[in-house]
Design an enzyme around this catalytic site. Sequence first.
Site, PDB file in Angstrom:
ATOM      1  CG  ASP A   1       0.486  -3.226   6.805  1.00 28.20           C
ATOM      2  OD1 ASP A   1      -0.608  -3.658   7.228  1.00 28.20           O
ATOM      3  OD2 ASP A   1       0.694  -2.028   6.529  1.00 28.20           O
TER       4      ASP A   1
ATOM      5  CG  PHE B   1      -1.938   1.007   1.301  1.00 26.71           C
ATOM      6  CD1 PHE B   1      -3.094   0.864   0.548  1.00 26.71           C
ATOM      7  CD2 PHE B   1      -1.797   2.133   2.098  1.00 26.71           C
ATOM      8  CE1 PHE B   1      -4.103   1.829   0.601  1.00 26.71           C
ATOM      9  CE2 PHE B   1      -2.797   3.097   2.156  1.00 26.71           C
ATOM     10  CZ  PHE B   1      -3.943   2.947   1.403  1.00 26.71           C
TER      11      PHE B   1
ATOM     12  NE  ARG C   1     -10.354  -2.504  -2.504  1.00 27.32           N
ATOM     13  CZ  ARG C   1      -9.726  -1.967  -1.459  1.00 27.32           C
ATOM     14  NH1 ARG C   1      -8.522  -2.380  -1.123  1.00 27.32           N
ATOM     15  NH2 ARG C   1     -10.280  -0.995  -0.771  1.00 27.32           N
TER      16      ARG C   1
ATOM     17  CE  LYS D   1      -7.587  -0.962   5.146  1.00 30.04           C
ATOM     18  NZ  LYS D   1      -6.141  -0.924   4.913  1.00 30.04           N
TER      19      LYS D   1
END
Length: 396
Positions: A183, A112, A355, A209
């Site tokens: 991560d 990311f 996505r 998330k």
Amino acid sequence: MTKLPMKDSFHLPDGIIYLDGNSLGALPKGVGERLQSMVQDEWGAHLIKGWNIDEWMAQPARVGNMVGRLIGAPEGSVTMGDTLSVKVFQALSAALKMRPDRRVILSDSGNFPSDLYMAQGLIQQLDNGFELRVVAPEEVESAMTDEIAVAMITQVDYRTGRMHDMAGITAAAHAAGAVMLWDLAHSAGAVPVDIAGCGAEFAVGCTYKYLNGGPGAPAFIYARPDIVADIQPALAGWLGHDAPFAFEPTYRPAPDIERMRVGTPPVIQMTALEVALKIWDDVDMTELRSASVRLCDLFIAEVEAKCPSLRLASPRDAAQRGSQVSFAFEDGYAAMQALIARGVIGDFRAPNIMRFGFTPLYIDETDVREAVRIIADVLDNRLWDQPEYHQKGRVT
Ligand SMILES: *Cc1c(COP(=O)(O)O)cnc(C)c1O
């Protein structure tokens, strides 16, 4: 253990199929009520006494243990606070200090951007010949040389869902003498993780998330218990001090993971997260993972049968995929807007990725079939080709 899905544990608006829990989890029931009582009965009634009587100050450790259970971390090895970007910076700087004679941070092009930006910022700040080396995801293991101080790898690619082998890469990093930093942004609550088992030194991740902590929920950081006492915190805030309320003039880090705390914790956000995390007491991660694989496989099969203009951008092999599926489509942005207008919420990642996240806590096979029916309708009838669907919002 509760059977999945657990739709009754969430507030899900009628008429919405929510396939974006990989970006912002849905609102768990009980969060609103708990926030109301926290604000009125704790903050409102107790004022500053809340730090002690409501145990706000112990919250980062308490919530850290709840997250720790989901990532295979032992008690007392995870703390909470700040944002993931800040936690990346902390872990990275601590890792570089552990290998003073090495100068390379290794990452991959599937990471990311914020993780890469934090590395770039840290390198500039250190101004001492450090280098960020970004290789293709499939080259991470072979790029592990004795120049690498730290490998900073995100397990699940935010764009494609491609998933790295944590044990294999960690072993390769250690064989090369490098420190391993994972991560887990798209892993925690999505796939079973065994951070202690793989032996990595550091892990970081966010909680808004798959962990449903709400927008702005605090991040987590793990450090392997045997190295924690040697970590030199770059962000030497007072709440990482061994005795914050001694107000000593010189920084002296706490002996444990508390040294990765910085300043005042976001108590209200942390309270929302604590309620959200209780859901996981009833979830078996192996069961969650098999439900996730079933949903993702079904979605791929249905889309490929009914939407020939979409091209799979995720690994087909479930073992190499997290809990999301991406498809490439040239007009993906407009198509996603048209889907959102029809109640199928996914998101778009430049340049052409649509996505879809699958969270078995509140998505089932009926949702998958219905979502694909709507996607096919939008594509077959070019419903996305309207001016209003081409206008980009601030957040995609
Ligand atoms: C979501 C995500 C971030 C976001 O960082 P914040 O500081 O919480 O905004 C960072 N890194 C990865 C890998 C992510 O998936």
